[in-house]
Structure formats: structure tokens, C-alpha cells
Design a protein around this motif. Structure first.
Motif, PDB file in Angstrom:
ATOM      1  N   ARG A 129       0.952  -1.091   0.032  1.00  0.00           N
ATOM      2  CA  ARG A 129      -0.118   0.008  -0.074  1.00  0.00           C
ATOM      3  C   ARG A 129       0.721   1.351  -0.048  1.00  0.00           C
ATOM      4  NH1 ARG A 129      -4.048   1.845   4.694  1.00  0.00           N
ATOM      5  NH2 ARG A 129      -4.003   4.062   4.204  1.00  0.00           N
ATOM      6  N   ILE A 130       0.413   2.405  -0.967  1.00  0.00           N
ATOM      7  CA  ILE A 130       1.078   3.492  -0.815  1.00  0.00           C
ATOM      8  C   ILE A 130       0.594   4.418   0.059  1.00  0.00           C
ATOM      9  CG2 ILE A 130       1.779   5.649  -2.049  1.00  0.00           C
ATOM     10  CD1 ILE A 130       1.953   3.789  -4.450  1.00  0.00           C
ATOM     11  N   VAL A 131       1.533   5.054   1.196  1.00  0.00           N
ATOM     12  CA  VAL A 131       0.905   5.976   2.149  1.00  0.00           C
ATOM     13  C   VAL A 131       1.635   7.257   2.101  1.00  0.00           C
ATOM     14  CG1 VAL A 131       0.202   4.126   3.659  1.00  0.00           C
ATOM     15  CG2 VAL A 131       2.552   5.066   3.865  1.00  0.00           C
ATOM     16  N   GLU A 132       1.466   8.180   2.578  1.00  0.00           N
ATOM     17  CA  GLU A 132       1.999   9.693   2.716  1.00  0.00           C
ATOM     18  C   GLU A 132       2.678   9.674   4.149  1.00  0.00           C
ATOM     19  OE1 GLU A 132       0.960  14.015   2.150  1.00  0.00           O
ATOM     20  OE2 GLU A 132       0.432  12.858   0.342  1.00  0.00           O
ATOM     21  N   VAL A 133       3.684  10.103   4.103  1.00  0.00           N
ATOM     22  CA  VAL A 133       4.583  10.336   5.297  1.00  0.00           C
ATOM     23  C   VAL A 133       5.256  11.444   5.138  1.00  0.00           C
ATOM     24  CG1 VAL A 133       6.328   9.472   6.899  1.00  0.00           C
ATOM     25  CG2 VAL A 133       4.775   7.901   6.006  1.00  0.00           C
ATOM     26  N   ALA A 134       5.288  12.630   5.902  1.00  0.00           N
ATOM     27  CA  ALA A 134       5.808  13.947   5.695  1.00  0.00           C
ATOM     28  C   ALA A 134       5.986  14.280   4.276  1.00  0.00           C
ATOM     29  CB  ALA A 134       7.193  13.912   6.108  1.00  0.00           C
ATOM     30  N   ASP A 135       4.885  14.329   3.699  1.00  0.00           N
ATOM     31  CA  ASP A 135       4.782  14.593   2.140  1.00  0.00           C
ATOM     32  C   ASP A 135       5.307  13.859   1.139  1.00  0.00           C
ATOM     33  OD1 ASP A 135       3.079  17.095   3.035  1.00  0.00           O
ATOM     34  OD2 ASP A 135       4.768  17.932   3.676  1.00  0.00           O
ATOM     35  N   LYS A 136       5.953  12.878   1.671  1.00  0.00           N
ATOM     36  CA  LYS A 136       6.576  11.832   0.835  1.00  0.00           C
ATOM     37  C   LYS A 136       5.614  10.594   0.600  1.00  0.00           C
ATOM     38  CE  LYS A 136      10.440  14.069   0.498  1.00  0.00           C
ATOM     39  NZ  LYS A 136      10.969  14.677  -0.783  1.00  0.00           N
ATOM     40  N   LYS A 137       5.618  10.247  -0.671  1.00  0.00           N
ATOM     41  CA  LYS A 137       4.758   8.746  -1.093  1.00  0.00           C
ATOM     42  C   LYS A 137       5.677   7.545  -0.793  1.00  0.00           C
ATOM     43  CE  LYS A 137       1.160  10.902  -2.722  1.00  0.00           C
ATOM     44  NZ  LYS A 137       0.130  10.914  -2.007  1.00  0.00           N
ATOM     45  N   VAL A 138       5.186   6.762   0.095  1.00  0.00           N
ATOM     46  CA  VAL A 138       6.000   5.645   0.564  1.00  0.00           C
ATOM     47  C   VAL A 138       5.140   4.436   0.469  1.00  0.00           C
ATOM     48  CG1 VAL A 138       7.281   4.475   2.515  1.00  0.00           C
ATOM     49  CG2 VAL A 138       7.184   7.077   2.380  1.00  0.00           C
ATOM     50  N   LYS A 139       6.052   3.515  -0.461  1.00  0.00           N
ATOM     51  CA  LYS A 139       5.166   2.193  -0.910  1.00  0.00           C
ATOM     52  C   LYS A 139       5.741   1.420   0.160  1.00  0.00           C
ATOM     53  CE  LYS A 139       4.620  -1.315  -4.616  1.00  0.00           C
ATOM     54  NZ  LYS A 139       4.849  -1.654  -5.782  1.00  0.00           N
ATOM     55  N   LEU A 140       4.532   0.791   1.114  1.00  0.00           N
ATOM     56  CA  LEU A 140       4.959  -0.389   2.096  1.00  0.00           C
ATOM     57  C   LEU A 140       4.761  -1.506   1.488  1.00  0.00           C
ATOM     58  CD1 LEU A 140       3.036   1.068   5.180  1.00  0.00           C
ATOM     59  CD2 LEU A 140       5.218   1.956   4.396  1.00  0.00           C
ATOM     60  N   GLN A 141       6.058  -2.512   1.441  1.00  0.00           N
ATOM     61  CA  GLN A 141       5.985  -3.637   0.743  1.00  0.00           C
ATOM     62  C   GLN A 141       5.908  -4.711   2.280  1.00  0.00           C
ATOM     63  OE1 GLN A 141       9.684  -5.644  -0.780  1.00  0.00           O
ATOM     64  NE2 GLN A 141       8.965  -4.280  -2.465  1.00  0.00           N
ATOM     65  N   ILE A 142       4.882  -5.243   2.472  1.00  0.00           N
ATOM     66  CA  ILE A 142       4.632  -6.120   3.577  1.00  0.00           C
ATOM     67  C   ILE A 142       4.498  -7.690   3.699  1.00  0.00           C
ATOM     68  CG2 ILE A 142       3.041  -6.145   5.804  1.00  0.00           C
ATOM     69  CD1 ILE A 142       1.823  -3.496   4.496  1.00  0.00           C
ATOM     70  N   TRP A 143       5.400  -8.092   4.256  1.00  0.00           N
ATOM     71  CA  TRP A 143       5.559  -9.589   3.967  1.00  0.00           C
ATOM     72  C   TRP A 143       4.870 -10.204   5.445  1.00  0.00           C
ATOM     73  CZ3 TRP A 143       7.489 -11.823  -0.360  1.00  0.00           C
ATOM     74  CH2 TRP A 143       8.237 -10.809  -1.072  1.00  0.00           C
ATOM     75  N   ASP A 144       3.870 -11.177   5.213  1.00  0.00           N
ATOM     76  CA  ASP A 144       3.140 -11.693   6.238  1.00  0.00           C
ATOM     77  C   ASP A 144       3.732 -13.142   6.449  1.00  0.00           C
ATOM     78  OD1 ASP A 144       1.210 -12.656   7.948  1.00  0.00           O
ATOM     79  OD2 ASP A 144      -0.309 -13.131   6.147  1.00  0.00           O
ATOM     80  N   THR A 145       4.039 -13.544   7.495  1.00  0.00           N
ATOM     81  CA  THR A 145       4.776 -14.824   7.908  1.00  0.00           C
ATOM     82  C   THR A 145       4.101 -15.598   8.465  1.00  0.00           C
ATOM     83  OG1 THR A 145       6.177 -14.116   9.698  1.00  0.00           O
ATOM     84  CG2 THR A 145       7.191 -13.576   7.860  1.00  0.00           C
ATOM     85  N   ALA A 146       4.239 -16.929   8.330  1.00  0.00           N
ATOM     86  CA  ALA A 146       3.558 -17.854   8.912  1.00  0.00           C
ATOM     87  C   ALA A 146       4.032 -18.124  10.298  1.00  0.00           C
ATOM     88  CB  ALA A 146       3.658 -19.479   8.191  1.00  0.00           C
ATOM     89  N   GLY A 147       3.150 -18.439  11.261  1.00  0.00           N
ATOM     90  CA  GLY A 147       3.358 -18.704  12.727  1.00  0.00           C
ATOM     91  C   GLY A 147       3.846 -19.765  13.189  1.00  0.00           C
ATOM     92  N   GLN A 148       3.623 -20.879  12.380  1.00  0.00           N
ATOM     93  CA  GLN A 148       3.765 -22.277  12.791  1.00  0.00           C
ATOM     94  C   GLN A 148       5.386 -22.519  12.814  1.00  0.00           C
ATOM     95  OE1 GLN A 148       1.754 -21.450  10.114  1.00  0.00           O
ATOM     96  NE2 GLN A 148       0.303 -23.193   9.686  1.00  0.00           N
ATOM     97  N   GLU A 149       5.688 -23.250  13.991  1.00  0.00           N
ATOM     98  CA  GLU A 149       7.195 -23.562  14.241  1.00  0.00           C
ATOM     99  C   GLU A 149       7.723 -24.113  12.908  1.00  0.00           C
ATOM    100  OE1 GLU A 149      10.750 -23.441  15.576  1.00  0.00           O
ATOM    101  OE2 GLU A 149       8.868 -22.623  16.620  1.00  0.00           O
ATOM    102  N   ARG A 150       6.883 -24.963  12.079  1.00  0.00           N
ATOM    103  CA  ARG A 150       7.659 -25.771  10.894  1.00  0.00           C
ATOM    104  C   ARG A 150       7.835 -24.847   9.817  1.00  0.00           C
ATOM    105  NH1 ARG A 150       3.260 -28.154   7.184  1.00  0.00           N
ATOM    106  NH2 ARG A 150       1.033 -26.973   8.083  1.00  0.00           N
TER     107      ARG A 150
END
Length: 217
Positions: free
Chosen positions: A52-73
Motif C-alpha cells: 500500500r502507498i501511504v503519505e509520510v511527511a509529504d512523501k509517497k511511501v510504498k509499504l511492501q509487507i511480508w506476512d509470515t507464517a506463525g507455525q514452528e515448521r
């Protein structure tokens, strides 16, 4: 989001979301990127991805988000995604004390596998389920303070503090850049700066810069 908008940003920040299975990591990601609650969310196998692209201090920032598995394996696989993370959301479930008790292990992994400037936000998810709560706000806040972490209680279902947690992480990362605490030339910084945001018109038509993958992994 239009094609031109999707290419119009100044920075990419790499985020990872970590925590036990079932704490709502994927639901937080979906709420933030789609502004919807994903009921009956399946458990992540390995790693999932959202932006998602958000605005931070008048800059456009693309957040590249990695959702990791919680299982121990899957831990051996997901640990490889810690490298070069600019921001980490470490999530527990306010209705399951065991997930809170495991935060020390997740924090150890994070600090061993990321760089010292990585911003860590601790999220107590499912705060809407107040009658089922097993972890109080005060004890969680104490753990966060003792370990130098930022802290939010969130609800992926209602959206409470979801936006705030991601945006605050991005804001602190950008502040670290401005204050020279984050070296953008270092491969492990988890930040990329885009020098060319959009190309000019060609033959009277606006055309976007070709964007290669640019995933920070």
C-alpha cells in the motif's frame, strides 16, 4: 488505484509481520491494504505479501509487507524474510496469553536477524474481544517499555489502530532516514529510494516508468 498512481512513490519500505499462528497477522494486513475484515482467514503457509502507498511527511511511501507464517515448521523459511526489514509488526492475541508469552522468542529472532535500526512495533490484536481478554493493556505496555518497543492494541475486525500501527512505523523509519540513523546505501536497510517517479508524456500520452519487481527480500 490507477496504474500511474501505483508507480508514483518516493520510497519503498520493507515490513514484516511476525507472531504465533492465529493471532490475526493476515487479517491485519488485509485490513490495512483493503480496509476490510477477512473473516475465516486461512493460516498462512510460508509467506504472503501485500502493498500500500501511504503519505509520510509529504512523501509517497510504498509499504511492501511480508506476512509470515506463525507455525514452528515454517520458521526456517520465514526467518529469511527478516533480513533487510525496515519495520516489524510483532503481533500477539490479547485473548490468548500463550501468544503473549512467546513474544520474547519472536523478539530474540527479530533482533538477531534484522539490523539495529529496524523499527519494532508490538501489536496486541483482537482488542475488540474484551470479554475474552487474557492479557491486560498495562502488562503488555510494561513489556513493550522494558524492551524499548512501540505498542498498540489493534483490532483487525473493527480496524482500531491498524492504520496507526503501520503509519507510525513508516513515520519512525522516515524520521530515522532524516536523522541519518538509517544508511540507504546499506543493502540491509530495508529502504529503497526511487529517483524517477513518473515519466513524461510520449506522443501526447502519459506513460508510466516500467517498474521491475523491486521487491526487497
Amino acid at each position: 488505484m490507477s496504474s500511474s498512481t501505483s508507480h508514483n512513490y518516493n520510497f519503498i519500505f520493507k515490513f514484516i509481520i511476525i507472531g504465533d499462528m492465529g493471532v490475526g497477522k493476515s487479517c491485519l494486513l488485509h485490513q490495512f491494504t483493503e480496509k476490510k475484515f477477512m473473516a475465516n482467514c486461512p493460516h498462512t503457509i510460508g509467506v504472503e505479501f501485500g502493498t500500500r502507498i501511504v503519505e509520510v511527511a509529504d512523501k509517497k511511501v510504498k509499504l511492501q509487507i511480508w506476512d509470515t507464517a506463525g507455525q514452528e515448521r515454517f520458521r526456517a523459511v520465514t526467518r529469511s524474510y527478516y533480513r533487510g526489514a525496515a519495520g516489524t509488526l510483532m503481533v500477539y492475541d490479547t485473548t490468548r496469553r500463550s501468544t503473549f508469552n512467546h513474544l520474547s522468542s519472536w523478539l530474540t529472532d527479530t533482533r538477531n536477524l534484522t539490523n539495529p535500526s529496524t523499527v519494532i512495533i508490538m501489536c496486541g490484536n483482537k482488542s475488540d474481544l474484551e470479554t475474552m481478554r487474557e492479557v491486560t493493556y498495562d502488562e503488555a505496555k510494561q513489556f513493550a517499555d522494558d524492551n524499548g518497543l512501540y505498542f498498540f492494541e489493534t483490532s483487525a475486525m473493527s480496524g482500531q489502530n491498524v492504520e496507526e500501527a503501520f503509519i507510525e512505523t513508516a513515520r519512525i523509519i522516515y524520521q530515522n532516514i532524516q536523522e541519518g540513523r538509517l544508511d540507504l546505501n546499506a543493502s540491509e536497510s530495508g529502504v529503497q529510494r526511487r529517483t524517477n517517479v513518473l515519466s513524461g508524456p510520449i506522443n501526447g500520452k502519459n506513460t508510466d516508468m516500467k517498474e521491475n519487481c523491486q521487491c526487497i527480500v
